[in-house]
Design a protein around this motif. Sequence first.
Motif, PDB file in Angstrom:
ATOM      1  N   ALA A  87       8.349  -6.288   8.501  1.00 53.50           N
ATOM      2  CA  ALA A  87       9.729  -6.771   8.314  1.00 53.50           C
ATOM      3  C   ALA A  87       9.831  -7.782   7.178  1.00 53.50           C
ATOM      4  O   ALA A  87      10.875  -7.909   6.547  1.00 53.50           O
ATOM      5  N   LYS A  88       8.710  -8.489   6.914  1.00 49.30           N
ATOM      6  CA  LYS A  88       8.751  -9.547   5.889  1.00 49.30           C
ATOM      7  C   LYS A  88       8.112  -9.140   4.564  1.00 49.30           C
ATOM      8  O   LYS A  88       8.127  -9.903   3.615  1.00 49.30           O
ATOM      9  N   MET A  89       7.525  -7.934   4.535  1.00 48.60           N
ATOM     10  CA  MET A  89       6.825  -7.505   3.319  1.00 48.60           C
ATOM     11  C   MET A  89       7.796  -7.112   2.212  1.00 48.60           C
ATOM     12  O   MET A  89       8.928  -6.757   2.482  1.00 48.60           O
ATOM     13  N   PRO A  90       7.315  -7.124   0.950  1.00 51.20           N
ATOM     14  CA  PRO A  90       8.107  -6.523  -0.128  1.00 51.20           C
ATOM     15  C   PRO A  90       8.450  -5.082   0.247  1.00 51.20           C
ATOM     16  O   PRO A  90       7.643  -4.406   0.898  1.00 51.20           O
ATOM     17  N   LEU A  91       9.618  -4.632  -0.156  1.00 47.68           N
ATOM     18  CA  LEU A  91      10.145  -3.356   0.340  1.00 47.68           C
ATOM     19  C   LEU A  91       9.182  -2.186   0.194  1.00 47.68           C
ATOM     20  O   LEU A  91       8.974  -1.424   1.136  1.00 47.68           O
ATOM     21  N   ASN A  92       8.576  -2.044  -0.970  1.00 43.65           N
ATOM     22  CA  ASN A  92       7.721  -0.876  -1.182  1.00 43.65           C
ATOM     23  C   ASN A  92       6.453  -0.923  -0.333  1.00 43.65           C
ATOM     24  O   ASN A  92       5.982   0.110   0.120  1.00 43.65           O
ATOM     25  N   GLU A 129      -2.181  -1.239  14.700  1.00 43.53           N
ATOM     26  CA  GLU A 129      -2.514  -0.608  13.419  1.00 43.53           C
ATOM     27  C   GLU A 129      -1.338  -0.766  12.449  1.00 43.53           C
ATOM     28  O   GLU A 129      -1.518  -0.860  11.235  1.00 43.53           O
ATOM     29  N   ILE A 130      -0.141  -0.761  13.026  1.00 47.94           N
ATOM     30  CA  ILE A 130       1.088  -0.987  12.281  1.00 47.94           C
ATOM     31  C   ILE A 130       1.763  -2.202  12.917  1.00 47.94           C
ATOM     32  O   ILE A 130       2.032  -2.194  14.111  1.00 47.94           O
ATOM     33  N   LYS A 131       1.978  -3.239  12.135  1.00 46.21           N
ATOM     34  CA  LYS A 131       2.570  -4.458  12.686  1.00 46.21           C
ATOM     35  C   LYS A 131       4.005  -4.609  12.192  1.00 46.21           C
ATOM     36  O   LYS A 131       4.246  -5.036  11.054  1.00 46.21           O
ATOM     37  N   LEU A 132       4.948  -4.254  13.052  1.00 44.76           N
ATOM     38  CA  LEU A 132       6.352  -4.230  12.639  1.00 44.76           C
ATOM     39  C   LEU A 132       6.874  -5.609  12.243  1.00 44.76           C
ATOM     40  O   LEU A 132       7.677  -5.734  11.324  1.00 44.76           O
TER      41      LEU A 132
END
Length: 276
Positions: free
Chosen positions: A196-201, A189-192
């Motif tokens: 890790a690569k997403m925009p900060l917000n 459900e949450i893919k760490l």
Amino acid sequence: MKICELPDGTLTIKNITNFDPGQIFDCGQSFRWVKSQNEYTGTAHDKDLILYQSGSDIIIKNSSAKDFENIWADYFDLKTDYNKIINNLSGIHPTLDKACKMYSGIRILKQEPWEALCSFIISQNNNIPRIKKIIETLCRLFGKKTNHGFSFPDASIIASLNLKKLEPLKAGFRAKYILDAAKKVSFGEIKLDEIAKMPLNNARSELMKIVGVGSKVADCALLYGMHRLEAFPEDVWIKKVMHTLFPGQSSNIFAPYQGIAQQYLYHYSRMHPDEF
DNA sequence: GCCCAGGTATAAA
DNA sequence: TTTATACATGGG
């Protein structure tokens, strides 16, 4: 930096800069390194490491040069030039300059994402000795045995437990948060790795879907577990510092090293509370 | 006993 | 959107 393998099996890391074990391991970014005499023992990626400082060298007692290069050099962020970062930050404010120089031995560890997330969930409204005790019990009860300690239990292991089984941790109201995080991470459900690569917000919002994860824990997970150096964990001390030294300004004045600036300023403010 | 801890969820203003 | 309170536990 140069790695020398000695006949007795120890490694000597020469010409290493910005590496003060006391500052790195006791600055509150990791709760798993144990000090005994001058030695620090820690575990990451299912391996142990024992090291101590000797003058300007770091002596490693139990690792091959191969493991050090493949695992630990990255874990200790040895490819990042902290001196350059300090030079950039120093010019921003005289107090930040002092803080940088006082804590120039800190490096931001590249901890494993799940371990960092879980550790900072446990850290909320808690003190460091007790945080360490809870994490140690968690690893001892549910982690895999290593030569000198225990690995941090995978999210899937914790997700298979329940509140009753977590009682020995004495984690209090945090137990349900640990469980929710473990379930969301292990069920996908949450893919760490994607966070890790997403925009900060976006990354923050994803992490905050976990019950018990607010902005502070999210930024700690991003900074210490995903090496997002622009994350900026903001607690009461940092708020005071910002209010006093940088009124009306945002942490972006430290970009792209907000997280590192935060480390220097946090410790400086704890050491000199009267200045704020 | 008392205050507090590298916060967050919840309810109310 | 900002401000108050409970939360489990134990260190100092």
